[in-house]
Write a protein that holds these residues in place. Structure first.
Motif, PDB file in Angstrom:
ATOM      1  N   MET A 113     -23.941   0.980   0.694  1.00 53.36           N
ATOM      2  CA  MET A 113     -22.864   1.175   1.657  1.00 53.36           C
ATOM      3  C   MET A 113     -23.423   1.353   3.072  1.00 53.36           C
ATOM      4  SD  MET A 113     -20.082   0.794   0.050  1.00 53.36           S
ATOM      5  CE  MET A 113     -20.941  -0.358  -1.037  1.00 53.36           C
ATOM      6  N   ALA A 114     -24.525   2.082   3.187  1.00 48.07           N
ATOM      7  CA  ALA A 114     -25.147   2.281   4.501  1.00 48.07           C
ATOM      8  C   ALA A 114     -25.654   0.967   5.061  1.00 48.07           C
ATOM      9  CB  ALA A 114     -26.289   3.286   4.384  1.00 48.07           C
ATOM     10  N   GLN A 115     -26.234   0.139   4.208  1.00 43.67           N
ATOM     11  CA  GLN A 115     -26.766  -1.139   4.659  1.00 43.67           C
ATOM     12  C   GLN A 115     -25.649  -2.111   5.032  1.00 43.67           C
ATOM     13  OE1 GLN A 115     -29.421  -2.421   1.562  1.00 43.67           O
ATOM     14  NE2 GLN A 115     -30.974  -0.897   2.075  1.00 43.67           N
ATOM     15  N   LEU A 116     -24.559  -2.099   4.278  1.00 42.50           N
ATOM     16  CA  LEU A 116     -23.432  -2.967   4.600  1.00 42.50           C
ATOM     17  C   LEU A 116     -22.802  -2.543   5.930  1.00 42.50           C
ATOM     18  CD1 LEU A 116     -21.687  -3.431   1.130  1.00 42.50           C
ATOM     19  CD2 LEU A 116     -23.126  -5.059   2.359  1.00 42.50           C
ATOM     20  N   SER A 117     -22.736  -1.238   6.172  1.00 42.89           N
ATOM     21  CA  SER A 117     -22.225  -0.742   7.443  1.00 42.89           C
ATOM     22  C   SER A 117     -23.119  -1.202   8.595  1.00 42.89           C
ATOM     23  CB  SER A 117     -22.164   0.788   7.403  1.00 42.89           C
ATOM     24  OG  SER A 117     -21.755   1.308   8.649  1.00 42.89           O
ATOM     25  N   HIS A 118     -24.426  -1.153   8.369  1.00 42.72           N
ATOM     26  CA  HIS A 118     -25.381  -1.628   9.371  1.00 42.72           C
ATOM     27  C   HIS A 118     -25.179  -3.106   9.661  1.00 42.72           C
ATOM     28  CE1 HIS A 118     -29.227  -2.059  11.488  1.00 42.72           C
ATOM     29  NE2 HIS A 118     -29.455  -3.120  10.743  1.00 42.72           N
ATOM     30  N   ARG A 119     -24.944  -3.894   8.615  1.00 40.87           N
ATOM     31  CA  ARG A 119     -24.747  -5.323   8.786  1.00 40.87           C
ATOM     32  C   ARG A 119     -23.482  -5.608   9.603  1.00 40.87           C
ATOM     33  NH1 ARG A 119     -28.838  -6.134   8.183  1.00 40.87           N
ATOM     34  NH2 ARG A 119     -28.368  -7.298  10.070  1.00 40.87           N
ATOM     35  N   LEU A 120     -22.427  -4.831   9.367  1.00 37.67           N
ATOM     36  CA  LEU A 120     -21.191  -5.027  10.117  1.00 37.67           C
ATOM     37  C   LEU A 120     -21.405  -4.740  11.603  1.00 37.67           C
ATOM     38  CD1 LEU A 120     -18.531  -3.440   7.709  1.00 37.67           C
ATOM     39  CD2 LEU A 120     -18.791  -5.863   8.284  1.00 37.67           C
ATOM     40  N   ILE A 121     -22.161  -3.682  11.894  1.00 39.22           N
ATOM     41  CA  ILE A 121     -22.455  -3.345  13.289  1.00 39.22           C
ATOM     42  C   ILE A 121     -23.236  -4.471  13.958  1.00 39.22           C
ATOM     43  CG2 ILE A 121     -23.784  -1.785  14.772  1.00 39.22           C
ATOM     44  CD1 ILE A 121     -23.086   0.455  12.765  1.00 39.22           C
ATOM     45  N   LYS A 122     -24.248  -5.007  13.253  1.00 44.03           N
ATOM     46  CA  LYS A 122     -25.063  -6.083  13.808  1.00 44.03           C
ATOM     47  C   LYS A 122     -24.236  -7.358  13.996  1.00 44.03           C
ATOM     48  CE  LYS A 122     -28.696  -3.687  14.264  1.00 44.03           C
ATOM     49  NZ  LYS A 122     -29.131  -3.312  15.626  1.00 44.03           N
ATOM     50  N   ALA A 123     -23.309  -7.605  13.070  1.00 46.70           N
ATOM     51  CA  ALA A 123     -22.451  -8.782  13.195  1.00 46.70           C
ATOM     52  C   ALA A 123     -21.572  -8.661  14.440  1.00 46.70           C
ATOM     53  CB  ALA A 123     -21.592  -8.941  11.946  1.00 46.70           C
ATOM     54  N   GLN A 124     -21.075  -7.452  14.713  1.00 46.70           N
ATOM     55  CA  GLN A 124     -20.267  -7.225  15.910  1.00 46.70           C
ATOM     56  C   GLN A 124     -21.104  -7.408  17.170  1.00 46.70           C
ATOM     57  OE1 GLN A 124     -18.744  -3.306  15.143  1.00 46.70           O
ATOM     58  NE2 GLN A 124     -17.058  -4.047  13.874  1.00 46.70           N
ATOM     59  N   GLN A 125     -22.358  -6.935  17.127  1.00 41.71           N
ATOM     60  CA  GLN A 125     -23.248  -7.113  18.270  1.00 41.71           C
ATOM     61  C   GLN A 125     -23.497  -8.593  18.543  1.00 41.71           C
ATOM     62  OE1 GLN A 125     -26.842  -4.901  17.582  1.00 41.71           O
ATOM     63  NE2 GLN A 125     -25.868  -2.910  17.885  1.00 41.71           N
ATOM     64  N   LEU A 126     -23.695  -9.348  17.470  1.00 39.15           N
ATOM     65  CA  LEU A 126     -23.947 -10.779  17.615  1.00 39.15           C
ATOM     66  C   LEU A 126     -22.735 -11.490  18.208  1.00 39.15           C
ATOM     67  CD1 LEU A 126     -26.115 -12.891  17.150  1.00 39.15           C
ATOM     68  CD2 LEU A 126     -25.284 -13.163  14.803  1.00 39.15           C
ATOM     69  N   GLN A 127     -21.537 -11.098  17.785  1.00 42.26           N
ATOM     70  CA  GLN A 127     -20.321 -11.684  18.338  1.00 42.26           C
ATOM     71  C   GLN A 127     -20.191 -11.366  19.820  1.00 42.26           C
ATOM     72  OE1 GLN A 127     -17.035 -10.333  15.908  1.00 42.26           O
ATOM     73  NE2 GLN A 127     -17.127 -12.164  14.634  1.00 42.26           N
ATOM     74  N   THR A 128     -20.511 -10.126  20.187  1.00 43.28           N
ATOM     75  CA  THR A 128     -20.444  -9.719  21.587  1.00 43.28           C
ATOM     76  C   THR A 128     -21.425 -10.530  22.431  1.00 43.28           C
ATOM     77  OG1 THR A 128     -19.808  -7.457  20.986  1.00 43.28           O
ATOM     78  CG2 THR A 128     -20.733  -7.791  23.190  1.00 43.28           C
ATOM     79  N   ILE A 129     -22.627 -10.724  21.907  1.00 41.51           N
ATOM     80  CA  ILE A 129     -23.652 -11.500  22.611  1.00 41.51           C
ATOM     81  C   ILE A 129     -23.189 -12.947  22.828  1.00 41.51           C
ATOM     82  CG2 ILE A 129     -25.960 -12.526  22.338  1.00 41.51           C
ATOM     83  CD1 ILE A 129     -26.787  -9.855  21.001  1.00 41.51           C
ATOM     84  N   SER A 130     -22.573 -13.523  21.799  1.00 45.36           N
ATOM     85  CA  SER A 130     -22.151 -14.929  21.896  1.00 45.36           C
ATOM     86  C   SER A 130     -21.043 -15.126  22.924  1.00 45.36           C
ATOM     87  CB  SER A 130     -21.681 -15.432  20.529  1.00 45.36           C
ATOM     88  OG  SER A 130     -20.480 -14.795  20.128  1.00 45.36           O
ATOM     89  N   ARG A 131     -20.348 -14.033  23.279  1.00 45.45           N
ATOM     90  CA  ARG A 131     -19.238 -14.140  24.238  1.00 45.45           C
ATOM     91  C   ARG A 131     -19.689 -13.958  25.691  1.00 45.45           C
ATOM     92  NH1 ARG A 131     -16.282 -10.457  20.456  1.00 45.45           N
ATOM     93  NH2 ARG A 131     -15.112 -11.784  19.009  1.00 45.45           N
ATOM     94  N   ILE A 132     -20.951 -13.584  25.892  1.00 45.13           N
ATOM     95  CA  ILE A 132     -21.445 -13.423  27.257  1.00 45.13           C
ATOM     96  C   ILE A 132     -21.440 -14.782  27.957  1.00 45.13           C
ATOM     97  CG2 ILE A 132     -23.439 -12.775  28.672  1.00 45.13           C
ATOM     98  CD1 ILE A 132     -24.230 -10.805  26.483  1.00 45.13           C
ATOM     99  N   ILE A 133     -20.788 -14.860  29.079  1.00 41.74           N
ATOM    100  CA  ILE A 133     -20.619 -16.150  29.769  1.00 41.74           C
ATOM    101  C   ILE A 133     -21.949 -16.664  30.318  1.00 41.74           C
ATOM    102  CG2 ILE A 133     -19.506 -17.302  31.715  1.00 41.74           C
ATOM    103  CD1 ILE A 133     -17.127 -15.424  31.320  1.00 41.74           C
ATOM    104  N   ARG A 134     -22.725 -15.794  30.931  1.00 41.45           N
ATOM    105  CA  ARG A 134     -24.007 -16.204  31.528  1.00 41.45           C
ATOM    106  C   ARG A 134     -25.022 -16.397  30.403  1.00 41.45           C
ATOM    107  NH1 ARG A 134     -28.347 -13.347  34.010  1.00 41.45           N
ATOM    108  NH2 ARG A 134     -29.353 -14.608  35.640  1.00 41.45           N
ATOM    109  N   LYS A 135     -25.390 -17.630  30.111  1.00 41.70           N
ATOM    110  CA  LYS A 135     -26.178 -17.941  28.938  1.00 41.70           C
ATOM    111  C   LYS A 135     -27.614 -17.419  29.015  1.00 41.70           C
ATOM    112  CE  LYS A 135     -22.872 -19.470  26.622  1.00 41.70           C
ATOM    113  NZ  LYS A 135     -22.356 -18.565  25.553  1.00 41.70           N
TER     114      LYS A 135
END
Length: 205
Positions: A108-130
């Motif tokens: 459960m702790a590892q799955l929670s970690h994965r969800l946080i990292k997935a959200q971080q990756l989504q946030t990064i992909s939305r940054i306009i300045r490449k």
């Protein structure tokens, strides 16, 4: 050697013995997620992604040594797991969770970690300045799979420019240009096996 060696135990009573069994997947191999249960990475890196109904693939993150993954919590979602290097995994059924509270808490702790990292990756992909988007991606990869070397932190997986472009929603040409800029600034370098080495922790403008 086959692309993978599937050694999933045939019964729950075999789990104690099966804890020592490793399933081997060569680089690029697909890891099956159809069976109820979860995988634990012993060695290597596994890329996790989600396939939409239109066929588009979204990278969710990566599982490295001692991390677990599986799609048993949301079976209606089409997930994909791919070995990015030679990978060794252990397989556990859902019943293994009820017999081991420690393993259940760890998962459960590892799955929670994965969800946080997935959200971080989504946030990064939305940054306009490449340039900023790519730099933040490299820092995330450094955290996830970085290996300390003399001149910085080496990514243990070799990512192509096409791979990196896909993760941040840009073109290969853009990634090639920006990585060239990073190299000129001394932020990164590339070793003899084409692995990126991150030399500094801050993006200079």
């Amino acid at each position: 050697m086959p692309s993978f060696q599937y050694l999933k135990p045939s019964s729950d009573t075999e789990f104690k013995e099966a804890d020592s069994l490793l399933h081997y997947y060569r680089k690029g191999a697909e890891i099956p997620l159809s069976e109820p249960g979860f995988w634990q990475v012993n060695r290597g890196v596994v890329q996790l992604s989600k396939i939409s109904t239109s066929g588009d693939e979204t990278i969710l993150g990566w599982a490295t040594a001692n991390n677990s993954f599986g799609d048993f919590l949301t079976p209606e979602t089409n997930y994909r797991a791919q070995a990015l290097s030679e990978t060794y995994l252990k397989w556990f059924s859902l019943s293994a969770l009820s017999s081991s509270p420690h393993r259940a808490r760890m998962l459960m702790a590892q799955l929670s970690h994965r969800l946080i990292k997935a959200q971080q990756l989504q946030t990064i992909s939305r940054i306009i300045r490449k340039e900023e988007s790519l730099w933040q991606l490299l820092l995330l990869l450094k955290e996830e799979m970085g290996q300390s070397v003399v001149n910085g932190t080496r990514l243990t997986v070799r990512f192509t420019h096409e791979n990196l472009a896909h993760m941040i929603g840009t073109t290969r040409v853009t990634v090639t240009r920006v990585l060239g800029t990073f190299q000129k600034k001394g932020l990164i370098c590339v070793d003899s096996k084409r692995h990126i080495i991150i030399r500094k922790s801050e993006l200079t403008h």
